[in-house]
Write a protein that holds these residues in place. Structure first.
Motif, PDB file in Angstrom:
ATOM      1  N   ASN A  17       0.799  -1.225   0.000  1.00 33.33           N
ATOM      2  CA  ASN A  17       0.000   0.000   0.000  1.00 33.33           C
ATOM      3  C   ASN A  17       0.832   1.275   0.000  1.00 33.33           C
ATOM      4  O   ASN A  17       0.330   2.340  -0.335  1.00 33.33           O
ATOM      5  CB  ASN A  17      -0.992  -0.013   1.157  1.00 33.33           C
ATOM      6  CG  ASN A  17      -2.168  -0.925   0.887  1.00 33.33           C
ATOM      7  OD1 ASN A  17      -3.084  -0.563   0.167  1.00 33.33           O
ATOM      8  ND2 ASN A  17      -2.106  -2.144   1.417  1.00 33.33           N
ATOM      9  N   ALA A  65      -5.512   2.186  -2.710  1.00 32.95           N
ATOM     10  CA  ALA A  65      -5.330   1.691  -1.350  1.00 32.95           C
ATOM     11  C   ALA A  65      -6.659   1.612  -0.615  1.00 32.95           C
ATOM     12  O   ALA A  65      -6.902   0.698   0.169  1.00 32.95           O
ATOM     13  CB  ALA A  65      -4.360   2.584  -0.581  1.00 32.95           C
ATOM     14  N   ALA A  66      -7.555   2.574  -0.885  1.00 30.59           N
ATOM     15  CA  ALA A  66      -8.851   2.577  -0.223  1.00 30.59           C
ATOM     16  C   ALA A  66      -9.752   1.483  -0.788  1.00 30.59           C
ATOM     17  O   ALA A  66     -10.495   0.838  -0.055  1.00 30.59           O
ATOM     18  CB  ALA A  66      -9.524   3.935  -0.371  1.00 30.59           C
ATOM     19  N   TYR A  92      -3.173   7.317   3.445  1.00 32.37           N
ATOM     20  CA  TYR A  92      -2.559   6.105   3.988  1.00 32.37           C
ATOM     21  C   TYR A  92      -1.275   5.673   3.281  1.00 32.37           C
ATOM     22  O   TYR A  92      -0.327   5.266   3.945  1.00 32.37           O
ATOM     23  CB  TYR A  92      -3.575   4.967   4.053  1.00 32.37           C
ATOM     24  CG  TYR A  92      -4.331   4.973   5.352  1.00 32.37           C
ATOM     25  CD1 TYR A  92      -3.644   4.824   6.566  1.00 32.37           C
ATOM     26  CD2 TYR A  92      -5.696   5.131   5.398  1.00 32.37           C
ATOM     27  CE1 TYR A  92      -4.316   4.845   7.766  1.00 32.37           C
ATOM     28  CE2 TYR A  92      -6.380   5.152   6.612  1.00 32.37           C
ATOM     29  CZ  TYR A  92      -5.682   5.009   7.794  1.00 32.37           C
ATOM     30  OH  TYR A  92      -6.332   5.028   8.981  1.00 32.37           O
ATOM     31  N   LEU A 122       1.895   4.883   5.587  1.00 29.31           N
ATOM     32  CA  LEU A 122       2.436   3.524   5.617  1.00 29.31           C
ATOM     33  C   LEU A 122       3.876   3.515   5.109  1.00 29.31           C
ATOM     34  O   LEU A 122       4.735   2.805   5.640  1.00 29.31           O
ATOM     35  CB  LEU A 122       1.574   2.588   4.763  1.00 29.31           C
ATOM     36  CG  LEU A 122       0.175   2.301   5.313  1.00 29.31           C
ATOM     37  CD1 LEU A 122      -0.672   1.587   4.271  1.00 29.31           C
ATOM     38  CD2 LEU A 122       0.262   1.463   6.588  1.00 29.31           C
ATOM     39  N   ALA A 125       5.238   2.882  14.521  1.00 32.87           N
ATOM     40  CA  ALA A 125       5.149   2.460  13.120  1.00 32.87           C
ATOM     41  C   ALA A 125       4.097   1.363  12.960  1.00 32.87           C
ATOM     42  O   ALA A 125       3.293   1.383  12.024  1.00 32.87           O
ATOM     43  CB  ALA A 125       6.504   1.972  12.623  1.00 32.87           C
ATOM     44  N   VAL A 155       0.534   2.570  13.082  1.00 33.95           N
ATOM     45  CA  VAL A 155       0.100   3.167  11.815  1.00 33.95           C
ATOM     46  C   VAL A 155      -0.448   2.072  10.899  1.00 33.95           C
ATOM     47  O   VAL A 155      -1.510   2.218  10.288  1.00 33.95           O
ATOM     48  CB  VAL A 155       1.268   3.909  11.130  1.00 33.95           C
ATOM     49  CG1 VAL A 155       0.860   4.399   9.749  1.00 33.95           C
ATOM     50  CG2 VAL A 155       1.734   5.073  11.990  1.00 33.95           C
ATOM     51  N   VAL A 156       0.274   0.943  10.839  1.00 37.20           N
ATOM     52  CA  VAL A 156      -0.168  -0.162   9.990  1.00 37.20           C
ATOM     53  C   VAL A 156      -1.535  -0.683  10.453  1.00 37.20           C
ATOM     54  O   VAL A 156      -2.437  -0.907   9.643  1.00 37.20           O
ATOM     55  CB  VAL A 156       0.870  -1.310  10.009  1.00 37.20           C
ATOM     56  CG1 VAL A 156       0.369  -2.495   9.197  1.00 37.20           C
ATOM     57  CG2 VAL A 156       2.205  -0.822   9.471  1.00 37.20           C
ATOM     58  N   PHE A 180      -4.508   1.386   9.537  1.00 35.78           N
ATOM     59  CA  PHE A 180      -4.913   1.127   8.158  1.00 35.78           C
ATOM     60  C   PHE A 180      -5.709  -0.182   8.070  1.00 35.78           C
ATOM     61  O   PHE A 180      -6.745  -0.244   7.414  1.00 35.78           O
ATOM     62  CB  PHE A 180      -3.685   1.083   7.256  1.00 35.78           C
ATOM     63  CG  PHE A 180      -3.991   0.758   5.818  1.00 35.78           C
ATOM     64  CD1 PHE A 180      -4.676   1.668   5.026  1.00 35.78           C
ATOM     65  CD2 PHE A 180      -3.596  -0.443   5.265  1.00 35.78           C
ATOM     66  CE1 PHE A 180      -4.972   1.372   3.700  1.00 35.78           C
ATOM     67  CE2 PHE A 180      -3.873  -0.749   3.945  1.00 35.78           C
ATOM     68  CZ  PHE A 180      -4.572   0.168   3.160  1.00 35.78           C
ATOM     69  N   GLY A 187     -13.022   0.991   5.605  1.00 33.14           N
ATOM     70  CA  GLY A 187     -13.041   0.134   4.435  1.00 33.14           C
ATOM     71  C   GLY A 187     -11.754  -0.677   4.349  1.00 33.14           C
ATOM     72  O   GLY A 187     -11.296  -1.013   3.264  1.00 33.14           O
TER      73      GLY A 187
END
Lengths: 277, 333
Positions: free
Chosen positions: A32, A40-41, A241, A245, B131, B134-135, B138, B143
């Protein structure tokens, strides 16, 4: 025969399932980082970016404070690691080998210091840095981290396990304490020093709470502090993101390399912890 | 420890050298650990708001007010503090058993196997907490990957970080009236009993995922020390794999299990980084923990006295757990 085959198959199935659970998040992170935000979304699980773009990397280096944070992280990590290894092995050696008044009390204090949880030190550390005028400076960021009770303890345990005969020989030959330490003891302690260096490197590279109460100015941020700042919305619009990331990924790479290269030392360290209890 | 006979000169030399060698570490730990703790203890009895120095005498003295506000005075401070204790207690009760069982399970499956799987399971625990948070933000996004996986099984995933409903609430439904009407320590019975929120569960998942590897390595070291003869004897007696595990291996692992559980209990009361990055105590204060609350009270609300008081209560909880661990460990030996 069939039963052992079946149970072996089941064993591997379990292993592979858990390997996916533990590694796939990193695959998702890497993939990603190279996706567009829309991709990514829409397809967060896909391991293949389509289209592939290194746009987020460009923006990390050109649109955020990342280069500054990276520089600060390298500086802090190098100085703190050297300090902790040097001061840790000096103090550990003294507590293990040298006879001096107050040694027992110091060791008791060390054991107590190891039990102090870092999170309760947030306000205390801020108070002392504020009082000494070190708040929001490189000194405030680095100096409080220079010694670590666990490091001293690990080195003391190591010296306790090594026979004294070699040093005795050097001392009888007339070498002083300092000379003996520098040219006989330290070279002998190489395995313990490597373990300690790795432990302290990862610890200071990943250090976050201390930076929160030591500095405020973005030009003094280290990587974890800068990353936390990105997440809490300093980026402006959108979730962004891929960029977050990617930045997290870059911050993980040095530790990952050290981990792969020096893996056996990590394992040794963790099992040393198991003996402690 | 055997020590050779040394001359008087060397001894005298040693006394000075001893202090010289410990000086840097002692000075730094004294200046940045011991002294600050005493300073914060003082501040916890004041109403310092961050302006100027708290040690000049111009700062109003609060006596034990900052502590009574946490326990006996009805108000927002106590409500938040008790909420943070509640949240952290649920966190401890979920994380400690799950990570212990998972670590043991992983150790049993990778024992006597070559390195790859070990490396895979251990790697997350050496990465940066920020770190990795953060992952996981996500992964748990609305979604995001977790909800995409749940959708495969026909489950509609929640909005992880904006859903304040407790797990018990989700299972049981709306609370009976008598639980909402009465309260203890400023929270209703239902507040206490409704379980960790969906958001807290996401953080629990992250923490279990990162720490299991560390504890797996401890179990692996212990497994290496289980005498081979014991296992062989069991096998000759016709024990099944399960019986071997239950009656031979697990009893041998008891000291390590004890260590893993107590280290877990001590560590889980210190959760901070993940809360800071992922939720900041939200939604509806359901991920507020004492560590994060003390930070927020001091550095966002500028109520340093109350913030320091919360730190010391947390300190006390952790010190008691540590003393208990050391004591029980000594008795066992």
């Amino acid at each position: 025969m069939i039963r052992t085959l079946a149970s072996r198959f089941l064993g591997y199935a379990i292993l592979i399932f858990f390997a996916l659970v533990f590694l796939y998040p990193f695959v998702i992170q890497i993939a990603n980082s190279f996706k567009t935000e829309a991709n990514a979304a829409a397809n967060p699980l896909s391991p293949i970016p389509s289209p592939f773009t290194d746009d987020s990397l460009t923006r990390i280096f050109e649109g955020t404070g990342f280069p500054t944070w990276l520089g600060n992280s390298v500086l802090v990590t190098v100085v703190v690691t050297v300090g902790r290894v040097l001061f840790g092995s000096m103090a550990g050696y003294a507590l293990s080998r040298l006879q001096f008044r107050g040694r027992k009390a110091l060791f008791a204090g060390l054991i107590a210091a190891m039990a102090v949880p870092p999170v309760v030190l947030l306000i205390p550390k801020f108070l002392v840095l504020n009082q000494l005028g070190l708040y929001n400076s490189y000194a405030g960021l680095i100096v409080p981290l220079l010694a670590d009770a666990t490091g001293v303890f690990v080195m003391k345990q190591f010296f306790d396990s090594v026979p004294v005969s070699v040093e005795e020989a050097a001392r009888i030959d007339g070498a002083g304490v300092l000379r003996t330490f520098w040219s006989v003891v330290l070279p002998m302690a190489k395995p313990a020093l490597i373990t300690l260096t790795i432990l302290m490197f990862t610890g200071s590279w990943n250090e976050f709470p201390h930076t929160l109460v030591a500095v405020q100015d973005p030009s003094l941020f280290t990587l974890p502090r800068g990353l936390a700042d990105l997440v809490s919305g300093s980026l402006g619009s959108g979730t962004q993101y891929p960029l977050k990331l990617g930045a997290a990924l870059l911050a993980t790479i040095p530790v990952a390399i050290i981990f792969v290269v020096f893996q056996r030392y990590f394992v040794r360290d963790a099992s040393a912890g198991a003996d402690k209890g | 420890m055997p020590r050779g006979i040394r001359g008087r000169g060397i001894r005298g030399n040693e006394r000075a050298a001893g202090w010289l060698f410990v000086a840097p570490a002692v000075m730094i730990l004294g200046l940045f650990m011991l002294l600050p703790i005493l300073m914060a203890l003082f501040v916890s009895f004041t109403r310092w708001n961050g302006q100027g120095s708290p040690f000049t005498g111009s700062v109003p003295f609060a006596g034990v007010d900052n502590y009574t506000r946490l326990f006996t005075d009805d108000g927002l401070t106590r409500h938040d503090f008790m909420t943070s204790i509640r949240n952290n207690a649920y966190y401890v009760f979920m994380v400690v058993p799950i990570q212990t069982v998972l670590a043991l399970g992983l150790a049993l499956v990778v024992n006597k196997r070559r390195g790859f799987f070990r490396t895979a399971f251990y790697f997350p625990s050496v990465t940066s907490s920020v770190a990795i948070s953060v992952v996981f933000l996500f992964l748990f996004a609305n979604g995001g990957a977790i909800n995409a996986i749940l959708a495969v099984f026909g489950v509609r995933g929640p909005q992880w970080f904006s859903d304040p409903r407790g797990l018990v609430h989700l299972i049981v439904g709306d609370p009976p009236a008598f639980l909402v009407e009465h309260s203890v320590f400023g929270l209703t019975w239902w507040d206490w009993l409704s379980g960790p929120s969906v958001a807290m569960c996401a953080i629990i998942t992250l923490v279990v995922w990162t720490t299991s590897g560390t504890f797996m390595v401890m179990f692996l070291a212990a497994l290496q020390n289980v005498p081979v003869q014991l296992e062989e004897a069991g096998r000759i007696d016709g024990a099944t794999r399960w019986q071997l595990l239950r009656h031979v291996i697990l009893p041998q692992l008891r000291p390590t299990t004890f260590l893993v559980v107590t280290l877990g209990l001590i560590g889980t009361w210190q959760v901070f980084d993940q809360i800071y990055v992922m939720s900041q105590g939200n939604p509806a204060k359901t991920t507020l923990t004492p560590a994060f609350l003390s930070y927020r009270t001091a550095f966002r609300d500028f109520d340093y006295g109350a913030g320091a008081a919360i730190s010391f209560v947390l300190f006390l909880i952790i010190v008691l757990l540590t003393l208990l661990q050391r004591r029980l460990t000594r008795e066992r030996d």
